[in-house]
Design a protein around this motif. Sequence first.
Motif, PDB file in Angstrom:
ATOM      1  N   LYS A   1       0.832  -1.205   0.000  1.00  0.00           N
ATOM      2  CA  LYS A   1       0.000   0.000   0.000  1.00  0.00           C
ATOM      3  C   LYS A   1       0.868   1.256   0.000  1.00  0.00           C
ATOM      4  CE  LYS A   1      -3.823   2.256   2.420  1.00  0.00           C
ATOM      5  NZ  LYS A   1      -4.744   2.208   3.579  1.00  0.00           N
ATOM      6  N   LYS A   2       1.928   1.242   0.836  1.00  0.00           N
ATOM      7  CA  LYS A   2       2.839   2.392   0.878  1.00  0.00           C
ATOM      8  C   LYS A   2       3.545   2.580  -0.464  1.00  0.00           C
ATOM      9  CE  LYS A   2       2.529   3.921   5.148  1.00  0.00           C
ATOM     10  NZ  LYS A   2       2.103   5.320   5.449  1.00  0.00           N
ATOM     11  N   LEU A   3       3.991   1.468  -1.084  1.00  0.00           N
ATOM     12  CA  LEU A   3       4.659   1.557  -2.382  1.00  0.00           C
ATOM     13  C   LEU A   3       3.689   2.058  -3.441  1.00  0.00           C
ATOM     14  CD1 LEU A   3       7.145   1.041  -4.142  1.00  0.00           C
ATOM     15  CD2 LEU A   3       6.403  -1.333  -4.393  1.00  0.00           C
ATOM     16  N   ASP A   4       2.435   1.621  -3.384  1.00  0.00           N
ATOM     17  CA  ASP A   4       1.420   2.062  -4.343  1.00  0.00           C
ATOM     18  C   ASP A   4       1.188   3.563  -4.223  1.00  0.00           C
ATOM     19  OD1 ASP A   4      -0.524   0.908  -6.348  1.00  0.00           O
ATOM     20  OD2 ASP A   4      -1.929   2.016  -5.086  1.00  0.00           O
ATOM     21  N   GLU A   5       1.143   4.073  -2.993  1.00  0.00           N
ATOM     22  CA  GLU A   5       0.972   5.513  -2.777  1.00  0.00           C
ATOM     23  C   GLU A   5       2.200   6.278  -3.275  1.00  0.00           C
ATOM     24  OE1 GLU A   5       0.326   5.736   1.394  1.00  0.00           O
ATOM     25  OE2 GLU A   5      -1.782   5.084   1.292  1.00  0.00           O
ATOM     26  N   TYR A   6       3.371   5.702  -3.062  1.00  0.00           N
ATOM     27  CA  TYR A   6       4.620   6.348  -3.491  1.00  0.00           C
ATOM     28  C   TYR A   6       4.663   6.499  -5.017  1.00  0.00           C
ATOM     29  CZ  TYR A   6       9.664   7.041  -4.120  1.00  0.00           C
ATOM     30  OH  TYR A   6      10.892   7.525  -4.488  1.00  0.00           O
ATOM     31  N   LEU A   7       4.178   5.467  -5.731  1.00  0.00           N
ATOM     32  CA  LEU A   7       4.218   5.469  -7.200  1.00  0.00           C
ATOM     33  C   LEU A   7       3.032   6.186  -7.833  1.00  0.00           C
ATOM     34  CD1 LEU A   7       5.468   1.813  -7.782  1.00  0.00           C
ATOM     35  CD2 LEU A   7       6.745   3.920  -8.264  1.00  0.00           C
TER      36      LEU A   7
ATOM     37  N   ARG B   1       1.351  -1.305 -12.539  1.00  0.00           N
ATOM     38  CA  ARG B   1       1.798  -0.592 -13.745  1.00  0.00           C
ATOM     39  C   ARG B   1       3.316  -0.520 -13.787  1.00  0.00           C
ATOM     40  NH1 ARG B   1       3.696   4.134 -13.269  1.00  0.00           N
ATOM     41  NH2 ARG B   1       2.518   4.651 -11.387  1.00  0.00           N
ATOM     42  N   TRP B   2       3.900  -0.089 -12.663  1.00  0.00           N
ATOM     43  CA  TRP B   2       5.370   0.028 -12.597  1.00  0.00           C
ATOM     44  C   TRP B   2       6.022  -1.341 -12.762  1.00  0.00           C
ATOM     45  CZ3 TRP B   2       8.121  -2.455  -8.730  1.00  0.00           C
ATOM     46  CH2 TRP B   2       9.487  -2.192  -8.691  1.00  0.00           C
ATOM     47  N   TYR B   3       5.518  -2.373 -12.120  1.00  0.00           N
ATOM     48  CA  TYR B   3       6.112  -3.712 -12.164  1.00  0.00           C
ATOM     49  C   TYR B   3       6.135  -4.236 -13.598  1.00  0.00           C
ATOM     50  CZ  TYR B   3       7.061  -8.553 -10.755  1.00  0.00           C
ATOM     51  OH  TYR B   3       7.620  -9.791 -10.603  1.00  0.00           O
ATOM     52  N   LYS B   4       5.000  -4.085 -14.329  1.00  0.00           N
ATOM     53  CA  LYS B   4       4.933  -4.575 -15.707  1.00  0.00           C
ATOM     54  C   LYS B   4       5.903  -3.813 -16.614  1.00  0.00           C
ATOM     55  CE  LYS B   4       0.377  -4.331 -16.173  1.00  0.00           C
ATOM     56  NZ  LYS B   4      -0.947  -4.453 -16.820  1.00  0.00           N
ATOM     57  N   HIS B   5       6.053  -2.508 -16.365  1.00  0.00           N
ATOM     58  CA  HIS B   5       6.970  -1.702 -17.181  1.00  0.00           C
ATOM     59  C   HIS B   5       8.420  -2.129 -16.956  1.00  0.00           C
ATOM     60  CE1 HIS B   5       8.743   1.584 -19.293  1.00  0.00           C
ATOM     61  NE2 HIS B   5       9.265   2.108 -18.201  1.00  0.00           N
ATOM     62  N   ILE B   6       8.836  -2.303 -15.700  1.00  0.00           N
ATOM     63  CA  ILE B   6      10.207  -2.732 -15.399  1.00  0.00           C
ATOM     64  C   ILE B   6      10.435  -4.137 -15.937  1.00  0.00           C
ATOM     65  CG2 ILE B   6      11.862  -3.238 -13.561  1.00  0.00           C
ATOM     66  CD1 ILE B   6      11.244  -0.232 -14.041  1.00  0.00           C
ATOM     67  N   ASP B   7       9.440  -5.011 -15.789  1.00  0.00           N
ATOM     68  CA  ASP B   7       9.546  -6.376 -16.309  1.00  0.00           C
ATOM     69  C   ASP B   7       9.782  -6.354 -17.818  1.00  0.00           C
ATOM     70  OD1 ASP B   7       9.469  -9.132 -15.498  1.00  0.00           O
ATOM     71  OD2 ASP B   7       7.615  -9.336 -16.634  1.00  0.00           O
ATOM     72  N   ALA B   8       9.059  -5.461 -18.527  1.00  0.00           N
ATOM     73  CA  ALA B   8       9.221  -5.351 -19.978  1.00  0.00           C
ATOM     74  C   ALA B   8      10.604  -4.830 -20.347  1.00  0.00           C
ATOM     75  CB  ALA B   8       8.139  -4.425 -20.556  1.00  0.00           C
ATOM     76  N   LEU B   9      11.114  -3.840 -19.595  1.00  0.00           N
ATOM     77  CA  LEU B   9      12.456  -3.306 -19.867  1.00  0.00           C
ATOM     78  C   LEU B   9      13.521  -4.371 -19.664  1.00  0.00           C
ATOM     79  CD1 LEU B   9      12.418   0.260 -18.247  1.00  0.00           C
ATOM     80  CD2 LEU B   9      12.201  -0.327 -20.653  1.00  0.00           C
ATOM     81  N   LEU B  10      13.386  -5.170 -18.621  1.00  0.00           N
ATOM     82  CA  LEU B  10      14.363  -6.223 -18.353  1.00  0.00           C
ATOM     83  C   LEU B  10      14.375  -7.244 -19.479  1.00  0.00           C
ATOM     84  CD1 LEU B  10      13.807  -6.798 -14.530  1.00  0.00           C
ATOM     85  CD2 LEU B  10      15.754  -5.689 -15.626  1.00  0.00           C
ATOM     86  N   ARG B  11      13.216  -7.522 -20.058  1.00  0.00           N
ATOM     87  CA  ARG B  11      13.145  -8.493 -21.153  1.00  0.00           C
ATOM     88  C   ARG B  11      13.683  -7.916 -22.460  1.00  0.00           C
ATOM     89  NH1 ARG B  11       8.140 -12.449 -20.387  1.00  0.00           N
ATOM     90  NH2 ARG B  11       7.747 -12.217 -18.165  1.00  0.00           N
ATOM     91  N   LEU B  12      13.508  -6.594 -22.647  1.00  0.00           N
ATOM     92  CA  LEU B  12      13.908  -5.976 -23.916  1.00  0.00           C
ATOM     93  C   LEU B  12      15.382  -5.580 -23.943  1.00  0.00           C
ATOM     94  CD1 LEU B  12      10.826  -3.686 -24.634  1.00  0.00           C
ATOM     95  CD2 LEU B  12      11.603  -5.581 -26.051  1.00  0.00           C
ATOM     96  N   THR B  13      15.774  -4.728 -23.014  1.00  0.00           N
ATOM     97  CA  THR B  13      17.112  -4.141 -23.112  1.00  0.00           C
ATOM     98  C   THR B  13      17.917  -4.176 -21.821  1.00  0.00           C
ATOM     99  OG1 THR B  13      16.225  -1.961 -22.584  1.00  0.00           O
ATOM    100  CG2 THR B  13      16.366  -2.541 -24.908  1.00  0.00           C
ATOM    101  N   GLY B  14      17.275  -4.477 -20.701  1.00  0.00           N
ATOM    102  CA  GLY B  14      17.973  -4.377 -19.430  1.00  0.00           C
ATOM    103  C   GLY B  14      17.938  -2.945 -18.912  1.00  0.00           C
ATOM    104  N   VAL B  15      18.435  -2.728 -17.715  1.00  0.00           N
ATOM    105  CA  VAL B  15      18.416  -1.414 -17.076  1.00  0.00           C
ATOM    106  C   VAL B  15      19.830  -1.067 -16.627  1.00  0.00           C
ATOM    107  CG1 VAL B  15      17.541  -0.100 -15.114  1.00  0.00           C
ATOM    108  CG2 VAL B  15      16.030  -1.697 -16.309  1.00  0.00           C
ATOM    109  N   SER B  16      20.319   0.111 -17.017  1.00  0.00           N
ATOM    110  CA  SER B  16      21.709   0.471 -16.702  1.00  0.00           C
ATOM    111  C   SER B  16      21.844   1.704 -15.817  1.00  0.00           C
ATOM    112  CB  SER B  16      22.485   0.709 -18.009  1.00  0.00           C
ATOM    113  OG  SER B  16      21.916   1.788 -18.729  1.00  0.00           O
TER     114      SER B  16
END
Length: 232
Positions: free
Chosen positions: A15-21, A56-71
């Motif tokens: 809940k706290k993370l959801d409010e933060y995002l 929303r944030w989780y799916k976006h990060i998951d997609a980035l990790l599958r496509l290009t990674g995060v640097s």
Amino acid sequence: MAVTFYNLNSESGLKKLDEYLLTRSYITGYQASKDDITVHAALSKRPPAEYVNVSRWYKHIDALLRLTGVSGEGCGVSIEGSAPITKEAVATPPNIDTKASAAEDDDDDDVDLFGEETEEEKKAAEERAAAIKASGKKKESGKSSVLLDVKPWDDETDMKKLEEAVRSIQMEGLHWGASKLVPVGYGIKKLQIMLTIVDDLVSVDNLIEEHLMEEPINEYVQSCDIVAFNKI
């Protein structure tokens, strides 16, 4: 300044993370970073749909990790009350079973970059807009994450100078992200690069037509294509 989260796998922690995002696209800064991977790795499973902003944030990060990674390095984040996160978990994306991924793609839209909003997401967006209006704050302009393919003229094109030329384009609302060279064939490689834009300030079509395909950058760039465009 480092951010601290507590008991992320508990109802109160989510809940706290959801409010933060609620008003943020990433854990820190304006592009995906190791801070996002740290929080992503701390979650023991995909967050329930009722936590719309976290989902929303989780799916976006998951997609980035599958496509290009995060640097991106990020500003630092600490997780309290959860299992410790190893350096390997932050440095490397999770090993994904391609067969399992293919099966999941048939069942849900985890990496659907063009998926329509669900009723829950629409309702949450309306609630966010009402909350912002009630508090007297101006609603943030929407942002998008874009993946571009930038192709050189031939195998003799200096790809380092090509990337430098691309990143030399600076404007308000444009943030360049991670990149990598991808073999095309016959010794030719293309540049695949992520960018984040503020929708009201930057048009991707204009960025390509009026900057990437114009002098002096077109000395290195033969063509440029949008591979993925994701609202965040």
